[in-house]
Motif scaffolding. Structure first.
Motif, PDB file in Angstrom:
ATOM      1  N   PHE A 186       0.842  -1.192   0.000  1.00  0.00           N
ATOM      2  CA  PHE A 186       0.000   0.000   0.000  1.00  0.00           C
ATOM      3  C   PHE A 186       0.884   1.252   0.000  1.00  0.00           C
ATOM      4  O   PHE A 186       1.967   1.251   0.604  1.00  0.00           O
ATOM      5  N   PHE A 187       0.399   2.316  -0.656  1.00  0.00           N
ATOM      6  CA  PHE A 187       1.183   3.542  -0.808  1.00  0.00           C
ATOM      7  C   PHE A 187       0.375   4.758  -0.361  1.00  0.00           C
ATOM      8  O   PHE A 187      -0.862   4.746  -0.385  1.00  0.00           O
ATOM      9  N   ALA A 188       1.112   5.796   0.047  1.00  0.00           N
ATOM     10  CA  ALA A 188       0.458   7.017   0.510  1.00  0.00           C
ATOM     11  C   ALA A 188       1.382   8.198   0.287  1.00  0.00           C
ATOM     12  O   ALA A 188       2.563   8.044  -0.062  1.00  0.00           O
ATOM     13  N   VAL A 189       0.836   9.407   0.493  1.00  0.00           N
ATOM     14  CA  VAL A 189       1.623  10.630   0.479  1.00  0.00           C
ATOM     15  C   VAL A 189       1.392  11.327   1.813  1.00  0.00           C
ATOM     16  O   VAL A 189       0.259  11.405   2.304  1.00  0.00           O
ATOM     17  N   THR A 190       2.477  11.800   2.422  1.00  0.00           N
ATOM     18  CA  THR A 190       2.407  12.473   3.720  1.00  0.00           C
ATOM     19  C   THR A 190       2.872  13.916   3.563  1.00  0.00           C
ATOM     20  O   THR A 190       3.929  14.169   2.967  1.00  0.00           O
ATOM     21  N   HIS A 191       2.092  14.837   4.091  1.00  0.00           N
ATOM     22  CA  HIS A 191       2.458  16.250   4.086  1.00  0.00           C
ATOM     23  C   HIS A 191       3.018  16.602   5.462  1.00  0.00           C
ATOM     24  O   HIS A 191       2.371  16.346   6.487  1.00  0.00           O
ATOM     25  N   LEU A 192       4.216  17.167   5.478  1.00  0.00           N
ATOM     26  CA  LEU A 192       4.869  17.547   6.725  1.00  0.00           C
ATOM     27  C   LEU A 192       4.609  19.018   7.043  1.00  0.00           C
ATOM     28  O   LEU A 192       4.252  19.801   6.142  1.00  0.00           O
TER      29      LEU A 192
END
Length: 411
Positions: free
Chosen positions: A328-334
């Protein structure tokens, strides 16, 4: 001292895993030992002890010879050729599924429709009552496979979580079933598919990929029909406030992508990801996955949880060379800039497998437009050369997923 303790723990996990499966030999050895130490200074005691010692020795020698013959009757070798994706159709239940072969990295089974479903549909989670157990066919090969997988590596038999159902399209909520497993179960089930087994006497070859991954019709099995541990892989791409992507270099001890660049956070789902701080079960797959991804991100980059603004799921794949395991893949905003994370580094045990953290400029809108036009990820002009050269399969798949996610997301 810390490295010495980790090596000792790895060796203990490895020895215990094999000992549990070869206990008759250990019992025979114990009989020999007891026979030797119970020889008494009396004639009767000596006679009885000698007889016990001889019987124990004979049993032990027989069992040990059988063990050596069983271990040496087959040759296990790693398969260097690409996964034969052209010969093995995807599961019939996967809509518009297609393979993506990335040279020198691996092969992934993808479905854009499943990716959209993962973002739009709610999947509730149920943990199976019974943990995963190796079926008989895999228990028999486990003592052969694990020494090969462990050679030159530090492996720990830690707790992990596998997936028993597929996140397929549909209407309304759907339930997915997870199961508890151990890392060595994964090594002796999914990772067996990277090996070829040859009978030394007959010369007959066995390709576990066809035997373990395909159904009666020759198609790849869905997760619901799999007999493997199917440990859940999780990867997220973390972007700083100034648009830089954090990448993690993998050390030579990494089992999946040694010396390649990995996503900002990448690893396996663990039982602790299933519950919150109070021990309450997380109700949805999205929450579970985000928790695991953010945990891996903090462990591999040294960031604190307070620097994470949000994480959004972007995609799903199955890594064929690793027994078609789910990823599974995701994008994280810091909430921090690349300058603020300049001195971060992997924490704890991750230092064994991750070498450094770098921030890289990626033109995500341009990459999204190229992927939307049908350009393969490795041929996309906006892909940074360093990622094209040494990017791991999870990194490339995560970039593809986030590129297409940006395409689908509202502007």
């Amino acid at each position: 001292m810390r490295k010495l303790l980790r090596r000792a723990r790895s060796k203990a996990d490895y020895t215990w895993f094999l000992a549990v499966r070869e206990w008759p030999v250990l019992v025979s050895a114990l009989g020999v030992l007891l026979g030797a130490i119970t020889i008494l200074p009396s004639a009767v005691g000596v006679a009885i002890s000698v007889i016990a010692l001889l019987l124990g020795t004979a049993t032990f020698v027989r069992d040990f010879r059988n063990l050596r013959q069983r271990w040496s009757s087959h040759e296990f070798s790693l398969i260097a050729a690409p996964f034969p994706h052209e010969q093995l159709p995807p599961p019939a239940a996967y809509p518009d599924a297609a393979y993506s072969y990335l040279p020198n990295r691996g092969t992934a089974l993808l479905s854009d429709e499943i990716d959209r479903t993962l973002r739009d549909r709610t999947f509730t989670v149920r943990l199976a009552d019974e943990p995963y157990r190796l079926p008989p066919i895999l228990r028999a090969t486990a003592p052969h496979v694990l020494p090969i997988r462990a050679r030159g590596r530090l492996l720990f038999n830690g707790p992990v979580v596998g997936l028993r159902t597929d996140p397929l399209p549909g209407s309304g909520e759907a339930e997915v079933v997870l199961h508890r497993a151990r890392f060595f179960d994964f090594q002796c089930s999914n990772e067996l598919c990277a090996m070829r087994i040859t009978n030394r006497e007959t010369g007959e070859d066995l390709d576990p990929r066809r035997r373990l991954l395909t159904d009666a019709s020759g198609r790849i099995r869905p997760l619901t029909a799999s007999i493997l541990s199917d440990v859940v892989g999780i990867s997220t791409l973390a972007f700083t406030t100034d648009g830089k992507l954090l990448l993690v270099g993998q050390s030579d001890r990494n089992t999946a992508s040694p010396l390649l660049l990995a996503p900002s956070g990448s690893g396996s789902l663990e039982p602790r990801d299933l519950v919150d701080a109070e021990g309450t079960e997380r109700p949805t797959l999205a929450e579970v996955l985000r928790t695991g991804m953010e945990r891996e991100l903090c462990e591999e980059t040294g960031l604190s949880p307070e620097t994470i603004a949000s994480t959004e799921l972007t995609g799903f794949a199955r890594w064929m060379e690793r027994g078609a395991k789910p990823e599974f893949f995701a994008v994280t905003h810091l909430s921090v800039s690349s300058t603020e994370v300049r001195d971060t580094a992997p924490r704890g045990a991750e230092r064994l497998y991750s070498s450094d953290v770098t921030a890289l400029e990626v033109d995500l809108p341009a990459l999204s437009a190229e992927l939307r036009a049908g350009t393969p990820i490795l041929e996309a002009p906006s892909l940074p050369p360093v990622i094209r050269d040494v990017g791991s399969l999870p990194l490339l798949l995560a970039l593809r997923a986030v590129g297409l996610f940006c395409q689908d997301a509202p502007r």
